[in-house]
Write a protein that holds these residues in place. Structure first.
Motif, PDB file in Angstrom:
ATOM      1  N   THR A  99      38.300  35.179  38.592  1.00  0.00           N
ATOM      2  CA  THR A  99      39.073  36.445  38.078  1.00  0.00           C
ATOM      3  C   THR A  99      38.553  37.521  39.006  1.00  0.00           C
ATOM      4  OG1 THR A  99      39.176  37.743  36.231  1.00  0.00           O
ATOM      5  CG2 THR A  99      36.766  36.896  36.609  1.00  0.00           C
ATOM      6  N   TYR A 101      37.652  42.068  38.891  1.00  0.00           N
ATOM      7  CA  TYR A 101      37.866  43.184  37.889  1.00  0.00           C
ATOM      8  C   TYR A 101      38.152  44.567  38.462  1.00  0.00           C
ATOM      9  CZ  TYR A 101      35.770  39.739  34.431  1.00  0.00           C
ATOM     10  OH  TYR A 101      35.633  38.685  33.579  1.00  0.00           O
ATOM     11  N   ALA A 155      42.211  46.358  33.494  1.00  0.00           N
ATOM     12  CA  ALA A 155      41.132  46.007  34.906  1.00  0.00           C
ATOM     13  C   ALA A 155      41.176  44.357  35.402  1.00  0.00           C
ATOM     14  CB  ALA A 155      39.891  46.530  34.582  1.00  0.00           C
ATOM     15  N   GLU A 156      42.168  43.801  34.863  1.00  0.00           N
ATOM     16  CA  GLU A 156      42.100  42.453  35.077  1.00  0.00           C
ATOM     17  C   GLU A 156      43.514  41.766  35.197  1.00  0.00           C
ATOM     18  OE1 GLU A 156      41.744  39.646  31.076  1.00  0.00           O
ATOM     19  OE2 GLU A 156      39.997  40.131  32.046  1.00  0.00           O
ATOM     20  N   GLN A 197      32.355  35.632  35.263  1.00  0.00           N
ATOM     21  CA  GLN A 197      32.193  37.326  35.451  1.00  0.00           C
ATOM     22  C   GLN A 197      31.498  37.684  36.646  1.00  0.00           C
ATOM     23  OE1 GLN A 197      31.693  35.558  32.331  1.00  0.00           O
ATOM     24  NE2 GLN A 197      33.503  36.113  31.167  1.00  0.00           N
ATOM     25  N   TYR A 210      28.204  43.862  29.071  1.00  0.00           N
ATOM     26  CA  TYR A 210      29.678  43.159  28.526  1.00  0.00           C
ATOM     27  C   TYR A 210      29.430  42.123  27.580  1.00  0.00           C
ATOM     28  CZ  TYR A 210      33.552  40.005  29.423  1.00  0.00           C
ATOM     29  OH  TYR A 210      34.762  39.163  29.204  1.00  0.00           O
TER      30      TYR A 210
END
Length: 260
Positions: A99, A101, A155-156, A197, A210
């Motif tokens: 991923t 961000y 934001a992803e 993350q 988070y």
């Protein structure tokens, strides 16, 4: 889960002892399958391999293959290695994923392309390579997607788009393969305690904050652990789910139903 005994199970993204891929392999040991585990880094994959052996897996029932799923030649070598060793393939678990961000305006096209190659193109191509063998064994595929494939989060964008595509691919391939007795399903985790993350760019402090926010957004009051997803993957991999295909199983503490 007795139906998993002696099956050959291929798991991508298994080279991180704290991740879903490794948790799935370790959970499945009790049911007696054989394993093909792949990851990008030899040293990380060796750690998982040692954990597997310490848990009772004989070396002749375990194949570790260093491979980058974004490279076609690596995927081709992975499948060839699996067939050369075990002469069959029963379950393919597409777990490798990344991923990032950034909001859309701040996302580079290089980053976009890497997320798409890893999260969507790689499962598509590896499925193509494995399907002839899965048809022979009437095997199945489990895609590790995300709640982000069905819910909108800012934001992803590349990650959400890739997982939405993977969800749709799950359904399409399930319909295409039904006549061959090959099932295709997906697990869609919420926030799970892994390293994804931080690998995506979160600092340690951002990650702590988070997690605390996400606990409040999961109706069950906490985030998930890799074993929670591993159990769902194991179920979908086994004949206990023999009449399930084209399904997305949310493992998210109810997060996908949360209004915010």
């Amino acid at each position: 889960m007795a139906s998993l005994k002696d099956k050959v199970i291929l798991i991508t993204g298994a080279g991180d002892e704290s991740g879903i891929g490794a948790a799935t392999a370790l959970h499945m040991i009790q049911f007696g399958p054989r394993f093909v585990l792949t990851g990008r880094r030899q040293e990380k994959l060796d750690i998982v391999g040692k954990l597997m052996e310490d848990a009772g897996v004989c070396k002749d029932r375990l194949l570790l293959v260093v491979a980058d799923v974004t490279i076609d030649a690596d995927q081709e070598r992975l499948v060839k290695s699996a067939i050369d060793k075990f002469q069959q393939l029963d379950v393919v678990i597409h777990n490798a994923g990344i991923t990032a961000y950034h909001k859309t305006m701040d996302t580079s096209m290089e980053e976009f392309d890497l997320v798409m190659r890893t999260n969507l193109r790689a499962p598509f191509y590896l499925s193509k390579l494995c399907l002839p063998y899965l048809i022979k064994t009437k095997g199945n595929i489990v895609n590790v997607s995300s709640i982000s494939g069905q819910r909108t989060f800012t934001a992803e964008a590349p990650y959400g788009i890739s997982k939405a595509g993977l969800d749709h691919f799950t359904r399409i391939l399930a319909m295409e393969m039904a006549e061959h007795g090959v099932r295709v399903n997906s697990v869609n985790p919420g926030v799970i305690r892994t390293n994804i993350q931080q690998k995506g760019g979160m600092s340690s402090q951002q990650y702590v904050e988070y997690i605390e926010r996400q606990k409040l957004k999961h109706p069950l009051g906490n985030i998930g652990e890799p074993i929670d997803v591993a159990k769902a993957i194991t179920f979908l991999s086994s004949e206990d789910s023999s009449f399930i295909t084209g399904e997305l199983i949310f493992v998210d503490g109810g997060r996908h139903s949360h209004p915010v």
